[in-house]
Design a protein around this motif. Structure first.
Motif, PDB file in Angstrom:
ATOM      1  N   GLU A 168       0.868  -1.128  -0.109  1.00 30.84           N
ATOM      2  CA  GLU A 168       0.054   0.020   0.209  1.00 30.84           C
ATOM      3  C   GLU A 168       0.814   1.193   0.124  1.00 30.84           C
ATOM      4  N   LEU A 169       0.273   2.342  -0.530  1.00 29.54           N
ATOM      5  CA  LEU A 169       0.906   3.672  -0.018  1.00 29.54           C
ATOM      6  C   LEU A 169       0.314   4.282   1.063  1.00 29.54           C
ATOM      7  N   SER A 170       1.021   5.134   1.674  1.00 28.36           N
ATOM      8  CA  SER A 170       0.617   5.854   3.064  1.00 28.36           C
ATOM      9  C   SER A 170       0.468   7.409   2.921  1.00 28.36           C
ATOM     10  N   THR A 171      -0.426   7.868   3.322  1.00 28.86           N
ATOM     11  CA  THR A 171      -0.633   9.499   3.307  1.00 28.86           C
ATOM     12  C   THR A 171      -0.922   9.918   4.866  1.00 28.86           C
ATOM     13  N   HIS A 172      -0.412   9.404   5.610  1.00 33.33           N
ATOM     14  CA  HIS A 172      -0.878   9.622   7.196  1.00 33.33           C
ATOM     15  C   HIS A 172      -0.855  11.004   7.331  1.00 33.33           C
ATOM     16  N   LEU A 173       0.516  11.663   6.896  1.00 36.39           N
ATOM     17  CA  LEU A 173       0.751  13.112   7.370  1.00 36.39           C
ATOM     18  C   LEU A 173      -0.100  13.965   6.669  1.00 36.39           C
ATOM     19  N   GLN A 174      -0.338  13.696   5.334  1.00 39.21           N
ATOM     20  CA  GLN A 174      -1.397  14.638   4.478  1.00 39.21           C
ATOM     21  C   GLN A 174      -2.708  14.298   5.070  1.00 39.21           C
ATOM     22  N   GLY A 175      -2.999  13.173   5.371  1.00 35.18           N
ATOM     23  CA  GLY A 175      -4.417  13.043   5.734  1.00 35.18           C
ATOM     24  C   GLY A 175      -4.770  13.487   7.162  1.00 35.18           C
ATOM     25  N   GLN A 176      -3.767  13.917   7.866  1.00 32.82           N
ATOM     26  CA  GLN A 176      -3.982  14.624   9.432  1.00 32.82           C
ATOM     27  C   GLN A 176      -4.689  15.940   8.867  1.00 32.82           C
ATOM     28  N   LEU A 177      -3.916  16.538   7.731  1.00 35.55           N
ATOM     29  CA  LEU A 177      -4.258  18.060   7.310  1.00 35.55           C
ATOM     30  C   LEU A 177      -5.444  18.204   6.583  1.00 35.55           C
ATOM     31  N   VAL A 178      -6.228  17.182   6.258  1.00 36.79           N
ATOM     32  CA  VAL A 178      -7.294  17.402   5.508  1.00 36.79           C
ATOM     33  C   VAL A 178      -8.439  17.951   6.477  1.00 36.79           C
ATOM     34  N   ALA A 190      -6.511  25.102  16.198  1.00 37.49           N
ATOM     35  CA  ALA A 190      -5.789  25.102  17.327  1.00 37.49           C
ATOM     36  C   ALA A 190      -4.295  24.160  17.382  1.00 37.49           C
ATOM     37  N   TYR A 191      -4.397  23.275  16.343  1.00 32.59           N
ATOM     38  CA  TYR A 191      -3.329  22.590  16.162  1.00 32.59           C
ATOM     39  C   TYR A 191      -2.438  22.886  14.977  1.00 32.59           C
ATOM     40  N   ASP A 192      -2.781  24.114  14.234  1.00 30.45           N
ATOM     41  CA  ASP A 192      -1.888  24.489  13.177  1.00 30.45           C
ATOM     42  C   ASP A 192      -0.325  24.279  13.443  1.00 30.45           C
ATOM     43  N   THR A 193       0.247  25.183  14.548  1.00 31.65           N
ATOM     44  CA  THR A 193       1.437  25.194  14.712  1.00 31.65           C
ATOM     45  C   THR A 193       2.058  23.716  14.924  1.00 31.65           C
ATOM     46  N   LEU A 194       1.271  22.736  15.511  1.00 31.36           N
ATOM     47  CA  LEU A 194       1.879  21.694  15.828  1.00 31.36           C
ATOM     48  C   LEU A 194       2.114  20.729  14.801  1.00 31.36           C
ATOM     49  N   PHE A 195       1.426  21.392  13.637  1.00 30.77           N
ATOM     50  CA  PHE A 195       1.410  20.404  12.647  1.00 30.77           C
ATOM     51  C   PHE A 195       1.724  20.922  11.467  1.00 30.77           C
ATOM     52  N   ASN A 196       2.416  22.058  11.373  1.00 30.40           N
ATOM     53  CA  ASN A 196       3.114  22.791  10.386  1.00 30.40           C
ATOM     54  C   ASN A 196       4.112  21.939   9.629  1.00 30.40           C
ATOM     55  N   ASP A 197       5.000  21.122  10.565  1.00 29.24           N
ATOM     56  CA  ASP A 197       5.895  20.171   9.644  1.00 29.24           C
ATOM     57  C   ASP A 197       5.354  19.010   8.871  1.00 29.24           C
ATOM     58  N   PHE A 198       3.924  18.819   9.041  1.00 28.71           N
ATOM     59  CA  PHE A 198       3.391  17.651   8.190  1.00 28.71           C
ATOM     60  C   PHE A 198       3.056  18.295   6.746  1.00 28.71           C
ATOM     61  N   GLY A 199       3.039  19.368   6.727  1.00 30.83           N
ATOM     62  CA  GLY A 199       2.862  20.302   5.084  1.00 30.83           C
ATOM     63  C   GLY A 199       4.018  20.830   4.687  1.00 30.83           C
ATOM     64  N   ARG A 213       3.124  26.987   5.935  1.00 33.36           N
ATOM     65  CA  ARG A 213       2.922  26.949   7.443  1.00 33.36           C
ATOM     66  C   ARG A 213       2.452  28.203   7.892  1.00 33.36           C
ATOM     67  N   GLY A 214       1.769  27.977   8.786  1.00 30.17           N
ATOM     68  CA  GLY A 214       0.841  29.118   9.638  1.00 30.17           C
ATOM     69  C   GLY A 214      -0.346  29.573   8.612  1.00 30.17           C
ATOM     70  N   ASP A 215      -0.695  28.790   7.574  1.00 36.18           N
ATOM     71  CA  ASP A 215      -1.905  28.960   6.787  1.00 36.18           C
ATOM     72  C   ASP A 215      -2.789  28.000   6.992  1.00 36.18           C
ATOM     73  N   HIS A 216      -3.720  27.978   7.690  1.00 37.09           N
ATOM     74  CA  HIS A 216      -4.712  26.872   7.916  1.00 37.09           C
ATOM     75  C   HIS A 216      -5.256  26.352   6.519  1.00 37.09           C
ATOM     76  N   GLN A 217      -5.641  27.348   5.741  1.00 39.23           N
ATOM     77  CA  GLN A 217      -6.613  26.825   4.538  1.00 39.23           C
ATOM     78  C   GLN A 217      -5.656  26.477   3.474  1.00 39.23           C
ATOM     79  N   ALA A 218      -4.532  26.943   3.316  1.00 36.06           N
ATOM     80  CA  ALA A 218      -3.413  26.593   2.491  1.00 36.06           C
ATOM     81  C   ALA A 218      -3.088  25.032   2.841  1.00 36.06           C
ATOM     82  N   LYS A 219      -2.764  24.660   3.935  1.00 41.49           N
ATOM     83  CA  LYS A 219      -2.592  23.262   4.577  1.00 41.49           C
ATOM     84  C   LYS A 219      -3.654  22.244   4.020  1.00 41.49           C
TER      85      LYS A 219
END
Length: 351
Positions: free
Chosen positions: A77-87, A92-101, A106-112
């Motif tokens: 299989e392929l995995s998109t765990h990190l990308q799926g998190q940002l769907v 409130a979690y934007d900063t913590l998950f910045n490195d997933f995108g 970075r810092g742009d909720h809608q862009a992520k």
């Protein structure tokens, strides 16, 4: 009954800058050398896989498969765990998950969110080009900060949250449906889909979409105090993928399932290498075999103590020892008398 395939290895925890972990070919050669027959590939690490190229080029995907096949290994299989998190990621979690995108989001909720959705759409195309029938991902979370009902949740909040989660995922599910591939959500704390009930809520919100399925990982269920074997009997029709990962839950008078903000080594609930924890894998492999699961047994190494290479090597042996080869006949066939319609009628009193 069908036989589970394996062992396979999720590569995400092993990728690094040093050989043999810094390229697809070298890491697959290493995995094969310690007994693995399949690999689950993370799509966010360009050292292993170019998702954009895979979405646009079947030739690229054929080359990836050929590279693995050279060592007797399949792409499971392929995995998109990190990308799926940002769907679906609460602001409130934007900063913590910045490195997933990507850097530009970075810092742009809608862009992520936009980037993550595009990534999943590419993953659907790539899975189609690879000829895969299942895909691993996280669903993200809009409600996780309310998982404990204090302060009280306003009426309708949960329904609204799952309605929005479904709105974001429905087009992605449709895209995977178009290539004949299941989306398998890893039920996981921190995700809105973290147990059976929350998965059922999502399933209802996406109108029982046939591609909305489960990546079964018992480690995340035992740490919630759930009956992870009974889970299989309840949801086997939707379990299309599995992670073989061990864990233990040792609550005491000082700390429980929430962990008291402690590091992994000190938490009552912690991940362990296969065979070192409390998960009943004989029960799991028996239940999955009983329900004709014929997907891959994918080792996901996560352990608060053991070196990853040792965990991976031991994991291949562990899975081989637990895969059940189904019998082709019943154990009591030797005492059977064959089929006789008249005898059957006589035995039930109608002849």
């Amino acid at each position: 009954m069908k036989q589970i395939k394996g062992p396979a290895l999720f590569l995400a925890q092993f990728v690094g800058d040093e050989a043999p972990f810094n390229s697809l070919e070298s890491i697959v050669e290493w995995a094969a050398s310690i007994g693995y027959k399949g690999v689950q590939i993370p799509t966010w690490d360009s050292r292993l896989f170019d998702l954009e190229k895979a979405a646009s080029s079947k030739d690229y995907c054929d080359n990836v498969k050929a590279t693995c096949a050279k060592y007797g290994v399949e792409v499971t299989e392929l995995s998109t765990h990190l990308q799926g998190q940002l769907v679906a990621c609460h602001p409130a979690y934007d900063t913590l998950f910045n490195d997933f995108g990507p850097e530009h989001a970075r810092g742009d909720h809608q862009a992520k969110e936009k980037w993550a959705t595009e990534q999943l759409m590419m993953a659907a195309k790539a899975s189609g080009h690879m000829g895969l029938t299942a895909h691993a991902t996280f669903p993200g979370a809009l409600l996780w900060h309310t998982v404990y009902p204090w302060p009280q949740r306003p009426k309708g909040l949960v329904e609204e949250g799952f309605k929005e989660l479904a709105r974001r995922w429905k087009p992605i599910l449709d895209a995977f449906d178009g290539v004949g591939c299941d989306v398998c959500y890893e039920l996981h704390p921190g995700e809105d889909l973290h147990d059976g009930v929350s998965f059922e809520r999502f399933l209802a919100a996406v109108d029982d979409h046939p591609r909305a399925n489960i990546l079964y990982d018992p480690s995340h269920l035992i740490l919630q105090g759930m009956d992870y074997v009974e889970f299989i009997h309840i949801y086997h029709d939707r379990i299309k993928m599995m992670h073989v990962k061990d864990a233990e839950l040792n609550c005491d008078g000082r700390s429980g399932v929430y962990g008291g903000y402690q590091d992994w080594i000190d938490r009552p609930g912690r991940f362990r290498s296969l065979g070192d924890g409390q998960v009943d894998f004989k029960g799991i492999f028996s239940a999955l075999t009983q329900h004709d699961f014929d997907g891959w047994a994918v080792v996901e190494w996560e352990c608060c103590m053991k070196h990853p290479e040792d965990g991976a090597r031991e994991g291949a042996v562990f899975v081989n020892e637990h895969i059940i080869r189904p019998s082709e006949y019943s154990f009591d066939d030797f005492a059977g008398g064959g089929s006789d319609e008249n005898l059957n009628k006589k035995l039930i009193g109608i002849l």
